[in-house]
Design a protein around this motif. Structure first.
Motif, short mmCIF file in Angstrom:
data_model
loop_
_atom_site.label_atom_id
_atom_site.label_comp_id
_atom_site.label_asym_id
_atom_site.label_seq_id
_atom_site.Cartn_x
_atom_site.Cartn_y
_atom_site.Cartn_z
N PHE A 81 0.83 -1.20 0.00
CA PHE A 81 0.00 0.00 0.00
C PHE A 81 0.88 1.26 0.00
N THR A 82 1.84 1.30 0.93
CA THR A 82 2.68 2.48 1.07
C THR A 82 3.66 2.60 -0.09
N TYR A 83 4.23 1.47 -0.51
CA TYR A 83 5.16 1.50 -1.63
C TYR A 83 4.48 2.09 -2.87
N ALA A 84 3.25 1.64 -3.12
CA ALA A 84 2.53 2.11 -4.31
C ALA A 84 2.28 3.61 -4.24
N ALA A 107 11.57 4.18 -1.71
CA ALA A 107 10.17 3.85 -1.43
C ALA A 107 10.08 2.53 -0.67
N PHE A 108 10.92 1.56 -1.05
CA PHE A 108 10.93 0.26 -0.37
C PHE A 108 11.38 0.44 1.08
N ALA A 111 8.59 2.22 3.02
CA ALA A 111 7.41 1.39 3.24
C ALA A 111 7.68 0.36 4.35
N VAL A 112 8.84 -0.28 4.28
CA VAL A 112 9.21 -1.25 5.32
C VAL A 112 9.38 -0.55 6.66
N SER A 113 10.01 0.60 6.61
CA SER A 113 10.32 1.35 7.82
C SER A 113 9.05 1.69 8.60
N PHE A 114 8.02 2.14 7.91
CA PHE A 114 6.81 2.55 8.63
C PHE A 114 5.96 1.34 9.00
N THR A 115 5.98 0.29 8.17
CA THR A 115 5.21 -0.90 8.50
C THR A 115 5.76 -1.59 9.76
N THR A 116 7.09 -1.54 9.92
CA THR A 116 7.69 -2.25 11.05
C THR A 116 7.76 -1.39 12.31
N ASN A 117 7.09 -0.25 12.31
CA ASN A 117 7.09 0.64 13.48
C ASN A 117 8.47 1.24 13.72
N HIS A 512 22.56 0.53 -1.44
CA HIS A 512 22.99 -0.42 -0.42
C HIS A 512 22.40 -0.14 0.96
N TYR A 513 22.55 1.11 1.41
CA TYR A 513 22.04 1.43 2.75
C TYR A 513 20.53 1.25 2.81
N ASN A 514 19.82 1.82 1.83
CA ASN A 514 18.36 1.74 1.87
C ASN A 514 17.89 0.29 1.95
N VAL A 515 18.53 -0.58 1.15
CA VAL A 515 18.07 -1.97 1.08
C VAL A 515 18.49 -2.76 2.33
#
Lengths: 596, 196
Positions: A81-84, A107-108, A111-117, A512-515
């Motif tokens: 949802f957030t990625y899109a 974006a990835f 999205a992961v960052s906010f989903t995982t609190n 690299h860092y983002n992923v």
């Protein structure tokens, strides 16, 4: 360390203690599907409609596997949802600044960052996110990831409290009830309070102010010998003033221990945290729910002494952290004092005048003891020991009050280990509240802890020896290493604060860092949740045997000391070598006057 | 597989419903109440001069370099500081050579412009960058050291300036929370208004 500051510390802990029981009572009602609250009249009908639309039967409970599966599916939908939305930001509405879409890696990561609190932010909010992205793509997770955390804590507590059972509650009911009855009503009041202090809340485009005094241009200076060239800076005549729906987002970012700032400076920004009073309430809101959950634990297990003992252990660890950090920051930096800075003023680099040394140190300890990650000062500019405290708080597993829900379930893992160790010491089968702790339970508890250690140290080691890792640094020497260690600790611990000099989203586009940070966040969230849910599933099946003379009590002084020892040993032993290479060696170099 | 389909509906529907409630109704409700109760603050505590020109926000610091103005803290926000669209601290650590060099230069400049002896200590906030880069405040001690310079440039008495400083000081909350701070922008605007 002024007397007024001691008074503020006492005030904070006192108010928190007073809030714990009322919030605990309310939580008990919210986490019971049949619980009655005074908001039933308004919210109950909406709650029922929501279940009907979702096709959920609220009386049907999940086993541990079903509960875990629902968490994972819900989170996966949230990431997509957030990625899109972030990838389509440029074509979506409420984007008066015309901000472009985010890159896939950013974006990835977000999205992961906010989903995982976590709310790690590789970007600056005001220069990257449209109002729609802030309000929908990001803010939804401020509610849902917090609700998920509280739900998991409730499931684990049910696992401890119930006996000879198989189910742990209905995940969907927990998430909806926590959001509707707990997070939304408090956020609404909190957000309006923040506006009353000066936080903005509107949908207007950014304003442009004409400066009172024009700042003249700085001419370019060509390179001369060793001295590098200085680029010209044009005259400044205007200031762009950020606008947008900030208060509604800031309220839930604190309450849900998410911590993702609307602006780059987060709660240091005068709009996000305008006054010392707003600061005090923000600090309380980080701890409020987590503190109430310890009361919920006592209530559910019919052992309130246990709940308060856990609370007391958390407060002892917390107060030690605050005092250390505050002492270091009030003491200041001898290198800077030798240049002529007043030694009584402490280390003011990266701090705001309205908060001063004490409230900056207190906030830094709270935000990392909980898994919040909002900041009101820049941890990167703290003294070596001052910066060690937030880092260490994260590495303890954020169990000192901790993130909403996450703190309690993390601490219960340590409780299981503590009673296991106690059992080994006296040669009896370890028991926790009448339940035998067996090999499977200890394995799951250790797995949850070791996964975090492996992720933090593994990724840090990789980044520290890679060109992409070193390219992101803002500081050299041991402080540069601390920046990397802090980043992966924060990501794995789902904290989100940073030694913010680290550039995780470079203009070169290197992903690299983002992923890797996104993977660390996923590991820290879900590879911890799965073993913990398995532990809950194992505990719920067990019988409760009545206490005997040989039962190890889970309240009181002996239990408290043992629990503190377990938390510190696991935290310290795993991370001490890494900390020695970063902040500890930097402290001694700082005393020697060594610069990098 | 049956499980996935069974739980997919609540996962998707709840995301959509919660998006509408938490990201639509909730922020709109906060906006509505704020507009009604605290319109000025909800819009950024904006300051407009007598010609109707927007000249800043009470909460956001601006840079001042002239002799006749009180100077704010150094700022790391944007290329020339106090860029309110790029809030940021310096993020330089305790053993940073760059930070030590910056402090040395700023301390020397502060001493020269305010006529301060070489052995006198400088208030920390006067030469260090804030966390946001938009700190609207300076410490009362920092303001006091700038009085002589401003008094000379504006031909005002020190006493009058101290009164203005006191008037534009935001006190600690309830006398307990936080630290007193002098709002530099409001103070400097008050100086300009006096002149006219």
């Amino acid at each position: 360390m002024h007397s007024n500051d001691w008074l503020q510390l006492a005030l904070f802990i006192g108010v928190l203690a007073l809030l714990t029981k009322p919030i605990g009572i309310y939580l008990t009602k919210v986490l019971d599907p049949a619980g009655k609250t005074w908001l039933d009249l308004v919210i109950r009908p909406f709650e029922k409609i929501t279940y009907r639309m979702m096709g959920v039967d609220p009386t049907q409970e999940h086993g541990w596997k079903g509960y875990t599966f629902a968490i994972l599916l819900f989170s996966a939908v949230g990431v997509l949802f957030t990625y899109a939305i972030l990838r389509l930001q440029n074509v979506l509405p409420l984007n008066p600044q015309g901000l472009p879409a985010l890159s896939p890696a950013l974006a990835f990561n977000t999205a992961v960052s906010f989903t995982t609190n976590t709310n790690w932010q590789s970007y600056g909010g005001e220069s990257t996110m449209s109002y729609f992205s802030q309000m929908v793509a990001l803010a939804i997770h401020n509610f849902t990831s917090a609700a998920v955390g509280i739900s998991i804590a409730a499931a684990l507590v049910r696992g401890v409290a119930r006996h000879s059972a198989t189910t742990l509650g209905n995940f969907w009911v927990d998430v909806i009830r926590v959001t509707y009855y707990l997070l939304l009503p408090i956020s609404l009041i909190f957000a309006v309070f923040l506006v009353s202090q000066g936080t903005i809340q509107n949908f207007r485009a950014y304003d442009t102010a004409t400066l009172v005094e024009v700042i003249p241009e700085v001419p370019a200076v060509p390179a001369q010998g060793d001295v590098a060239a200085v680029d010209a800076v044009p005259a400044v005549t205007t200031q762009t003033i950020v606008q947008g729906p900030m208060a509604s987002q800031s309220a839930i970012k604190m309450l849900g221990t998410n911590g993702g700032g609307y602006t780059n400076a987060n709660s240091a920004h005068p709009f996000e945290n305008p006054t010392p009073l707003s600061n005090f309430i923000q600090m309380l809101s980080i701890f409020a729910i987590g503190s109430g959950l310890t009361w919920y634990l006592g209530k559910s297990t019919k052992n309130q002494a246990h709940g308060w003992s856990v609370w007391a252990v958390m407060m002892i660890l917390f107060t030690s952290g605050v005092l250390t950090c505050w002492w270091a920051e009030a003491h200041g930096n001898p290198i800077h004092q030798a240049l002529g800075i007043a030694s009584a003023d402490g280390n003011m680099e990266g701090k705001e005048v309205r908060f001063g040394i004490f409230n900056s140190s207190l906030f830094a300890t709270i935000t990392t003891a909980a898994s919040c990650g909002a900041v009101n000062s820049m941890h990167d500019s703290f003294t070596a020991i001052g910066g060690l405290v937030p880092l260490f708080m994260i590495e303890l597993g954020e169990v000192v009050i901790g993130g909403v829900g996450a703190g309690l379930y993390g601490m219960l893992v340590f409780v299981v280990l503590a009673v296991f160790i106690a059992g080994l010491m006296v040669g009896r089968t370890p028991e926790y509240l009448g339940k035998k702790i067996e090999a499977f339970d200890v394995k799951m508890s250790m797995l949850a802890l070791l996964v975090l250690t492996a992720s933090i140290l593994g990724f840090t080691a990789w980044a520290a020896v890679s060109t992409w890792g070193q390219a992101g640094l803002n500081n050299a020497g041991p402080h540069g290493f601390s920046e990397i260690l802090y980043a992966y600790s924060s990501a794995t611990g789902n904290n989100g604060s940073a030694f913010a000099g680290l550039t995780a989203n470079p203009t070169s586009g290197d992903p690299h860092y983002n992923v890797t940070l996104a993977i660390a966040m996923l590991i820290g969230r879900f590879l911890m949740i799965v073993p913990i849910m398995a532990l809950a599933g194992s505990l719920v099946k067990k019988k409760i045997s009545p206490p005997s003379a040989g039962t190890f009590p889970v309240s009181g002084m002996t239990f408290g000391i043992l629990l503190i020892g377990t938390v510190l040993l696991v935290g310290a032993l795993n991370f001490l070598p890494a900390l020695a290479l970063g902040p500890i060696v930097e402290h001694f170099l700082m005393l020697k006057g060594q610069l990098f | 597989m049956k499980n996935i389909i069974l739980e997919l509906r609540p996962a998707i529907v709840s995301t959509v419903v919660l998006a509408i409630v938490c990201c639509g109704i909730y922020p709109l409700a906060v906006t509505g109440i704020s507009k009604f109760a605290f319109a000025n603050k909800a819009n950024g505590s904006l300051i407009v001069d007598k010609n109707g020109t927007l000249i800043g926000s009470e909460l956001l610091g601006q840079n001042f370099t002239g002799e006749g103005y009180f100077h704010p803290r150094p700022s790391a926000a944007g290329a020339s500081g106090y860029d309110a669209a790029n809030s940021s601290g310096s993020n330089l650590g305790p053993t940073s050579q760059k930070l030590a060099d910056q402090l040395k230069d700023r301390i020397a400049a502060y001493r020269t412009s305010n006529g301060i002896a070489a052995n006198q200590e400088i208030p920390a906030d006067a030469v260090t960058a804030s966390a946001s880069g938009l700190d609207p405040h300076i410490s009362p001690a920092n303001a006091a050291l700038q009085i002589a310079r401003v008094a000379q440039a504006r031909n005002l008495t020190s006493q009058k300036l101290q009164e203005l400083i006191n008037f534009n000081t935001d006190k600690a909350g309830f006398g307990v929370l936080g630290v007193d701070g002098v709002n530099v922008l409001k103070l400097n605007i008050a100086l300009d208004v006096r002149k006219e």
